[in-house]
Every structure is written in C-alpha cells, then in structure tokens.
Scaffold this active site. Structure first.
Site, PDB file in Angstrom:
ATOM      1  N   GLU A 171     -22.121   3.649  29.467  1.00 23.72           N
ATOM      2  CA  GLU A 171     -23.019   4.754  29.776  1.00 23.72           C
ATOM      3  C   GLU A 171     -22.235   6.036  30.059  1.00 23.72           C
ATOM      4  OE1 GLU A 171     -26.185   5.220  29.606  1.00 23.72           O
ATOM      5  OE2 GLU A 171     -26.606   3.211  28.882  1.00 23.72           O
ATOM      6  N   GLU A 198     -29.104  -0.799  19.753  1.00 25.38           N
ATOM      7  CA  GLU A 198     -30.318  -0.604  20.545  1.00 25.38           C
ATOM      8  C   GLU A 198     -31.077   0.563  19.931  1.00 25.38           C
ATOM      9  OE1 GLU A 198     -29.965  -0.485  24.834  1.00 25.38           O
ATOM     10  OE2 GLU A 198     -31.692   0.852  24.991  1.00 25.38           O
TER      11      GLU A 198
END
Length: 661
Positions: free
Chosen positions: A177, A252
């Site tokens: 992230e 994703e």
C-alpha cells in the site's frame, strides 16, 4: 432458440466492413498464455456472512461461483491471509494472534478454499496478507522491518494450508500500500525454497506497476518474482512492466456494484485487460458480496449473498459475464496474437488450447454502461456494426461454432444473459456477426457450456427483530459467532474453563495488541450485528473484563459506520470500566459524553448490561437495575447493535440479545 444475427461470409464484398475481415490465425505463433479469471475473498471480511447460510442455499451459492460449466466457473480463488485487522469491510482472524500461537482453523477462508477445490480440483489458490498481527512489526507499524519474521509468518500459513486442509497454495502476494520492499521479497523467496515450496510463485507488488523498474535492474529480484500484479490498472500497463517479461495480472479489479452497469464494467475489463494491457489474469474484488450492505462497497461482488437468516441470494450479471470466458477456456490456453478493437468500438479476444479448440469473446460495451468504480474511464464511442472474422491456420478447418450471447438492453430494461443461440455453420472459414451496443458474444468450438440454475432462493427478509445468542456451541464449525461482523478486534468462541457454570461458553475478544494495517481502524474493538435501519431497540449482554483497573467494555445501538470508516463510528455506546465507573457516549471514540458516573464494576466478575434507545432518549440498566436514564440522543437516527472493548484487551461476552421495534 432465437436465430442468430449472422451473415455467413460467401466471399462477396457487401461493404467496407466485410472487406476488412479480422483474421484469427495461429500460423505465426500464439500470444501470451492465459492464466484465468478469479474472485477475491477478503481484503477484508467480504465472505463473512456466507458461512452462516443453511443448506442447500450455501452449496448453491458455491456452485454458482466455482462449479465448472454451471455459473462463473472461476479458475482462480484469491483469499486474505487474515491479519486480525480491519482491511475494508471487517477483520479476518490470523493463524497467529501471538508469536507463540498457531491455529489453522480460525476464520472461513480455509473452508472456502476447500469448497472451491471440491468443485474444481484444478483451481488456482492465492493468498495475500492485507494486514499483520502487531507482534510481526515488533512495535512498529510497518511489517517489513523484520523480513525474516514476516516471511516465516507467511510461510507457516502456506504450510498450514497443506498440512491441515490438503490445500496447495500456488501463489502468494506481497502486501503493497505504500511501496514494495525488495529485501523482503528476496527473504520470502528464500524462506519458501528452504521448506520445499519452490512451486509457490510470488506476485509483486500486488498493488501497481512500480516494481517493474527494480525487476529490470536487479536480476536476483527478478528471479524471485513470477507475476507482476496491479490493482485497478484501468486495462493498461506500462512499458517497464512489459520489459520484465513476467506474467502481468490485474490481481485486484472490478470493485463495482453488481448491477447491469457493474456487469458492463466487468465485461469490458475482462477483454480489455489483455487487449490493452496484456494482462493474462483478472481477479474480481470481491468474490461474493457477503457482508452487511451498509458497510463500504456494498454489493461489490460477482453475486450477492448477504442474508443468511432468510437464505436469499442473488445471481448477478457479473456471474454470467464471467461465464462467457471461463466456461470456454482454461488456464494453460493461449491468446492468439490477433486480438484488438473492433472498427466501431468494442473489443475481441481469441484463445486456443493449442490442439484445435478456439474461443472468441466479443464485447461492445458503451462508455456510460461500463463505468467501473475506479479508475476514471476516458471517453470512447461504440456503435452497432457488422464484424467479419476469417479463420486461418489450424482453425481454417473449423466448420461450426457454438454461440452464447448476453444483451444488456438498457433501453428496454429487459436484459438477457448468457443465452445459448443456434450454432453457427461457417462457409470458407469465415462469418460476419451483426453486433449491437452493449452486447457480449462467445463463439467457440467448446460444447460443454451450460447455464446452471436452481429453484429461486427464498424471499428477501430483514434481519430478525428479535435475536439471541448464548454462544453455547461445543464444537463450533467456525471461530466466529453467526452474523457478528468484527470491525476492529477479533471475537471468537471461547471455552471458559474457569467458569464451568452459566458462562462456560462465551464470545471473547482475543487481541491484546493493535495490528498492522493500511486502513483507518479504531483504538477500540467492535463487532456489529443486525439491521442498519434499526432505530428503537433494546440490547443486552453479559460482560466480563479481564484487565484489572484498565479494562472497559460496551454494548451499543444505532451504530452507523463500519469497515474502513469505523474510526468515526457514531451511535449510543454504554460503557462500564474495571475502575468502577460507567460512561455513555455518542461515538466509538468516546469523545461525546452523554452520561457518566459510578458503576461499581470490576474485572473478573460478570455484569449484565442493558441498553434501551427509543426516539431521542436512551437508558441503561446494570444487573437489572437502572444506572442512568433519559440521555438525549439526536443522531444517528438508526444503525446496528454492537459490542466491544475500550482497547485491545481480553474480555468476554455472553447471552447477547436484541429486541428491535
């Protein structure tokens, strides 16, 4: 069957479109290998309610997701390696809450992988940790400062999957992230190899394409990574990623409401991720919307199963859009070199098994009917057209193609999904297809496709207004109590050996240290349950604090937020503390105090809390006696019931009950 809008190409040029035939051939070789289409459970707690469905509905849902030649027929299942932390819609328990703790039966991802493999023994299984228990960071909020510890933690999960569940994990992703950590990737590769997991591939950075430069510059790092994975790439890649010569995946994607526009989004990106970006796998976040709809990203799954109390579920458009590819291909097939955009908009891909089978998927989704939640979609145009295809190479001998079609029909609002049409007989290995806007076609030599069905699921129903749970389950099938959705902290069934009487089986909050996560989790732990529209209700629960002097627990009503918004949750919170005080607050953080005073509560003793909220007033009982009353509550107007703790501390709960009007 409805007649197909096809004009067989007879060698006559009837217009410019017919003369510009798309050639599908393997004569000059093939394109990249196809790795599959998948769904993602986790990131986080997105399958939480699925496990609570009764049979036969739970198995029906699983069949629509995983059963070959039935529904979505997924090739890939990616799951969260639970890290005890909020990671979007809830927390998933870790296999190691503490450094000296291992348990490979917590949570539901093990069960889900077993069920997927039962239906499709060849399914590709992937694990990715979105968060980590606090001990992994040794006091720091970053999991990679001690790469040996983090790698060992992940490797144990993979080994546990095999030892306890006979599950072979094929890939593991790198949580990314902020940025990737090249040292950790190398340490993880070494740790996997040392225990014989040489076949487990690493997906990096499972976030964006930024790792590509490092892979190109560092041969050792490149050797450690099998797949470059990006999240929500917008169907495009970068030249540096292509230069790595690695598999490129959209690891994703989607993350959109599963209505017709969500189905259009999914149709567009399944084709265009390869046409525009050479991505050979696409994985949907999420697999199935099986969490409370008022949590963030409600209904952002391939289908919806959010009512275990009623048994109701909905097979949404993305299931059938997925089937257009998954039922007629398999990982190990290859794309043809000939893929691309149609003249008047839309795209086509073609795949082969290398042994004569051919599948062509065409989509003509318009801009406004295929917008995904992210990233922004640049403008483009699509209009109705005739598309001509000429088969050459080993495909020139194909005489017939099976035809499946989905029509979104946004104007009439009467969509038709995954309909089998009359098979197409080719003449001179060519055909012209008349395609309208917002359609998906599959033309294939594969004859095993099927639109599976079950009798309709039960009618939708709201959460029961009267609900009780005494947690007296001697051998619970799952570690979590039904319908409770942990938002911070982990609440598990617990055998209380110190109290073999009325409280021998309880629900226990088990975390004593804040986990490492990217989400804005809370300083308090909380698990929600019920109906977000509840306004007036009475909530009661027996509570047991295990932290002397510093302990604190609560029950709550009208809880308005959860997921990654949990830190700003409001509601009516009735707290008692081990120092003998109580407090009533209008928020989880405890900043807005409605009432407070002495309670006489202590740790290591059971207390019964009762909270009643009716209109603008709230009142509370302690052990059946009034402790406070008529606190003014102006907002929020409605929300879930909840229970939780003041900090990351051990505490138990028993005999939970709620009665809503």
């Amino acid at each position: 069957m409805e007649l197909l809008r096809v004009a067989v190409f007879l060698g006559l040029c009837l217009g410019a479109c017919c003369c510009q035939a798309v050639v599908l051939s393997d004569s000059a070789g093939l394109g990249r290998g196809f790795d599959g289409i998948g769904g993602l459970s986790g990131g986080g707690a997105t399958s939480r309610l699925l496990v609570n469905y009764a049979e036969p509905y739970r198995s029906q849902i699983l069949d629509f997701l995983f059963k070959p030649n039935f529904g979505a027929s997924l090739h890939i299942l990616k799951v969260e390696i639970g890290g005890d932390a909020q990671t979007t819609d809830g927390t998933e328990p870790s296999h190691m809450h503490y450094e000296n703790d291992e348990n490979y039966f917590r949570g539901y991802e093990w069960w889900l992988m077993r069920e997927a493999k039962k239906r499709n023994p060849n399914i590709t299984l992937i694990g990715l940790p979105w968060a980590f228990p606090g001990w992994v960071g040794h006091g720091k909020s970053w999991p990679y400062d001690f790469p040996d510890i983090t790698a060992a933690y992940v490797v144990k999960w993979i080994l546990g999957a095999k030892q306890y569940h006979d599950l072979d994990i094929h890939y593991v992703g790198i949580w990314n992230e902020r940025n990737f950590d090249s040292k950790y990737i190398k340490v993880l590769r070494n740790a996997l190899d040392k225990v014989g997991l040489t076949g487990v591939g690493i997906i990096a950075a499972d976030g964006d394409w930024s790792i590509a430069d490092s892979l190109n510059a560092d041969p050792h790092l490149s050797e450690c990574v099998e797949v470059v994975g990006a999240h929500y790439p917008g169907t495009t890649t970068v030249k540096e990623a292509l230069q790595t010569q690695k598999k490129l995946w959209s690891s994703e994607d989607y993350s959109s409401v599963n209505d017709e526009i969500g189905g259009g989004c999914w149709a567009r990106i399944l084709n265009q991720n390869y046409v525009n970006g050479f991505m050979t796998a696409t994985i949907s976040w999420n697999l199935v919307s099986s969490y409370y709809e008022d949590l963030p990203f409600g209904r952002d799954g391939l289908m919806t199963a959010e009512e275990p109390w009623s048994g109701h579920y909905e097979v949404a458009p993305p299931i059938w859009i997925t089937a257009h590819t998954t039922q007629f291909t398999q990982p190990g097939w290859s794309y043809l070199q000939n893929v691309g955009h149609l003249a008047q908009g839309g795209t086509y891909v073609a795949l082969t098994d290398g042994r004569g089978s051919l599948t062509v998927v065409i989509e003509t989704m318009t801009h406004d009917h295929s917008v995904c939640i992210r990233p922004p979609l640049p403008p483009f145009n699509v209009t109705s057209q005739n598309a001509t295809f000429q088969l050459k190479g080993s495909f020139a001998s194909i005489k017939e193609l099976q035809v499946w079609r989905s029509q979104f029909n946004f104007k009439t609002k009467k969509p038709s999904f995954f309909q089998k049409l009359t098979s197409l007989t080719l003449v001179d290995a060519s055909f012209t297809l008349s395609v309208a806007e917002d359609e998906v076609y599959t033309l294939t030599t594969v004859t095993s496709g099927q639109k599976g069905s079950y009798p309709g699921s039960p009618p939708s129903a709201r959460f029961p207004k009267q609900y009780k749970d005494n947690f007296d389950v001697r051998t619970p099938p799952f570690s979590e109590a039904p319908n409770f959705a942990d938002q911070t902290g982990v609440f598990e069934y617990y055998l209380n050996l110190t109290d073999p009487g009325a409280h021998s089986f309880t629900l226990r909050q088990v975390l004593t240290e804040r986990p490492i996560t990217w989400a804005a989790d809370a300083d308090q732990t909380i698990s929600v349950i019920g109906d977000h529209q509840w306004q007036n209700m009475t909530v009661s629960c027996d509570v047991f604090m295990e932290s002397v002097k510093t302990g604190g627990v609560f029950i709550a009503a009208r809880v308005d937020k959860g997921g990654q918004c949990v830190r700003s949750t409001r509601g009516v919170f009735f707290w008692v503390f081990a120092d003998g005080t109580y407090k009533v607050t209008n928020d989880l953080a405890g900043q807005t105090v409605l009432a407070e005073g002495q309670s006489g509560t202590r740790a290591y003793g059971w207390h019964t809390l009762t909270l009643t909220v009716e209109g603008p007033y709230a009142s509370g009982l302690l052990n059946g006696y009034p402790l406070w009353k008529n606190a003014i509550v102006l907002a929020p107007p409605s929300g879930w019931a909840a229970l939780g703790t003041h900090s990351f501390e051990l505490a138990q709960f028993d005999n939970f009950a709620v009665l809503a009007e």
